[in-house]
Design a protein around this motif. Structure first.
Motif, PDB file in Angstrom:
ATOM      1  N   SER A   1       0.733  -1.203  -0.112  1.00 21.76           N
ATOM      2  CA  SER A   1      -0.128  -0.108  -0.067  1.00 21.76           C
ATOM      3  C   SER A   1       0.801   0.988  -0.157  1.00 21.76           C
ATOM      4  CB  SER A   1      -0.741   0.027   1.251  1.00 21.76           C
ATOM      5  OG  SER A   1      -0.190  -0.010   2.397  1.00 21.76           O
ATOM      6  N   ALA A   2       0.247   2.252  -0.181  1.00 17.03           N
ATOM      7  CA  ALA A   2       0.776   3.596  -0.015  1.00 17.03           C
ATOM      8  C   ALA A   2       0.738   4.256   1.036  1.00 17.03           C
ATOM      9  CB  ALA A   2       0.640   4.516  -1.511  1.00 17.03           C
ATOM     10  N   SER A   3       1.155   5.781   1.232  1.00 11.75           N
ATOM     11  CA  SER A   3       0.679   6.282   2.387  1.00 11.75           C
ATOM     12  C   SER A   3       0.434   7.767   1.953  1.00 11.75           C
ATOM     13  CB  SER A   3       2.121   6.612   3.300  1.00 11.75           C
ATOM     14  OG  SER A   3       1.671   7.871   4.350  1.00 11.75           O
ATOM     15  N   THR A   4      -0.435   8.615   2.478  1.00 11.05           N
ATOM     16  CA  THR A   4      -0.987   9.888   2.336  1.00 11.05           C
ATOM     17  C   THR A   4       0.256  10.913   2.700  1.00 11.05           C
ATOM     18  OG1 THR A   4      -2.062  10.247   4.389  1.00 11.05           O
ATOM     19  CG2 THR A   4      -3.076   9.335   2.099  1.00 11.05           C
ATOM     20  N   ALA A   5       1.160  10.652   3.640  1.00 11.48           N
ATOM     21  CA  ALA A   5       2.163  11.291   4.193  1.00 11.48           C
ATOM     22  C   ALA A   5       2.875  12.102   3.122  1.00 11.48           C
ATOM     23  CB  ALA A   5       3.104  10.741   4.961  1.00 11.48           C
ATOM     24  N   PRO A   6       3.582  11.569   2.209  1.00 15.56           N
ATOM     25  CA  PRO A   6       4.273  12.340   0.985  1.00 15.56           C
ATOM     26  C   PRO A   6       3.300  13.422   0.348  1.00 15.56           C
ATOM     27  CG  PRO A   6       5.072  10.069   0.955  1.00 15.56           C
ATOM     28  CD  PRO A   6       3.786  10.115   2.065  1.00 15.56           C
ATOM     29  N   SER A   7       2.052  12.974   0.136  1.00 11.95           N
ATOM     30  CA  SER A   7       1.055  13.794  -0.637  1.00 11.95           C
ATOM     31  C   SER A   7       1.029  15.176   0.000  1.00 11.95           C
ATOM     32  CB  SER A   7       0.006  13.059  -0.769  1.00 11.95           C
ATOM     33  OG  SER A   7       0.146  11.791  -1.475  1.00 11.95           O
TER      34      SER A   7
END
Length: 266
Positions: free
Chosen positions: A117-123
């Motif tokens: 899965s990915a994370s929203t933190a870098p976005s």
């Protein structure tokens, strides 16, 4: 798919019908019939071909993930350097966003990719980066360079995230596993009844090699979550380098994030 099933099914029916109706007229009764051993070679060939195809597919996925991770790290470093030529007051915040983005990818999103899965933190930081770009004069030469670099970063990140999920469909993996299992069963069935120590040892070695190949494929097909994983070396190095440069120029307090790339609690 339906056409394939119909053609193969019809071929099997026609073959069995010919076996019962035409074979007695065309072939003598003493003619040798097919045995289980006769099916071993095509079955083993099928298993090896399937393994080879899937191994190539998994290796390509691993290579693409490694390339995307390396490219993303290089683009982030480039973003930080180019932002140094941006006008005030956007310059410092653009560089800070690049630092926080790299930290978030390394500390938060990379572990998340182990689970596919990915994370929203870098976005959070890529969004703020584009927000800061709106304050830069579009006639400024650095504006176009930053836009292009941000686009390259986004594409590299999407490629990295996409490669974190298995490239081999579960159904295909099970087909491969069943093919190998049937192959081993048939080979074991054809072992001689007496004095078969050498043949048994060969079968055990072959089974181990086939199983190891399947396990390697399963591991490589998960570039960020297996034993043979893509390390976070590139983004870690980029994060450390640009963090050191930023802190040396502006101090840690000027960063809007912590060491993991998270926004501090209000």
């Amino acid at each position: 798919m339906l056409t394939t099933l119909l053609v193969v099914g019809l071929a099997l029916v026609l073959g069995l019908a010919a076996n019962r109706l035409l074979r007695p007229r065309l072939v003598e009764d003493q003619a040798d019939a097919l045995t289980v051993r006769d099916f071993m070679e095509p079955l083993l060939t099928l298993a090896v071909l399937v393994l080879a195809f899937v191994m190539v597919l998994a290796a390509e996925s691993y290579g693409d993930a490694e390339d995307a991770a390396r490219e993303e790290a290089g683009v982030v470093d480039h973003l930080f350097e180019v932002a140094d030529f941006a006008p005030d007051p956007q310059r410092v915040r653009l560089q800070a966003d690049a630092v926080c983005y790299a930290r978030a990818v390394h500390a938060i999103e990379w572990p998340a990719m182990v689970r596919g899965s990915a994370s929203t933190a870098p976005s959070v930081w890529s969004t703020d980066f584009r927000k800061q770009l709106k304050g830069v004069d579009r006639q400024d030469a650095v504006f176009g360079i930053l836009i292009d670099a941000d686009r390259d970063r986004s594409e590299a990140r999407q490629a990295r995230i996409a490669e974190s999920t298995p490239a081999i469909a579960p159904l295909f993996y099970w087909f491969m596993l069943i093919t190998l299992a049937v192959t081993v069963i048939v080979l074991a069935f054809c072992l001689p009844l007496r004095r078969f120590a050498t043949e048994l040892a060969t079968l055990v070695v072959l089974t181990i090699l086939l199983t190891a190949s399947l396990l390697i494929i399963h591991d490589v097909d998960r570039p960020f979550g297996g034993i043979i994983d893509v390390p976070a070396t590139s983004i870690a190095d980029a994060s450390r380098d640009i963090s050191d440069d930023f802190v040396a120029a502006h101090g840690e307090a000027a960063l809007p994030c912590d060491a993991q790339g998270r926004k501090p609690a209000a």
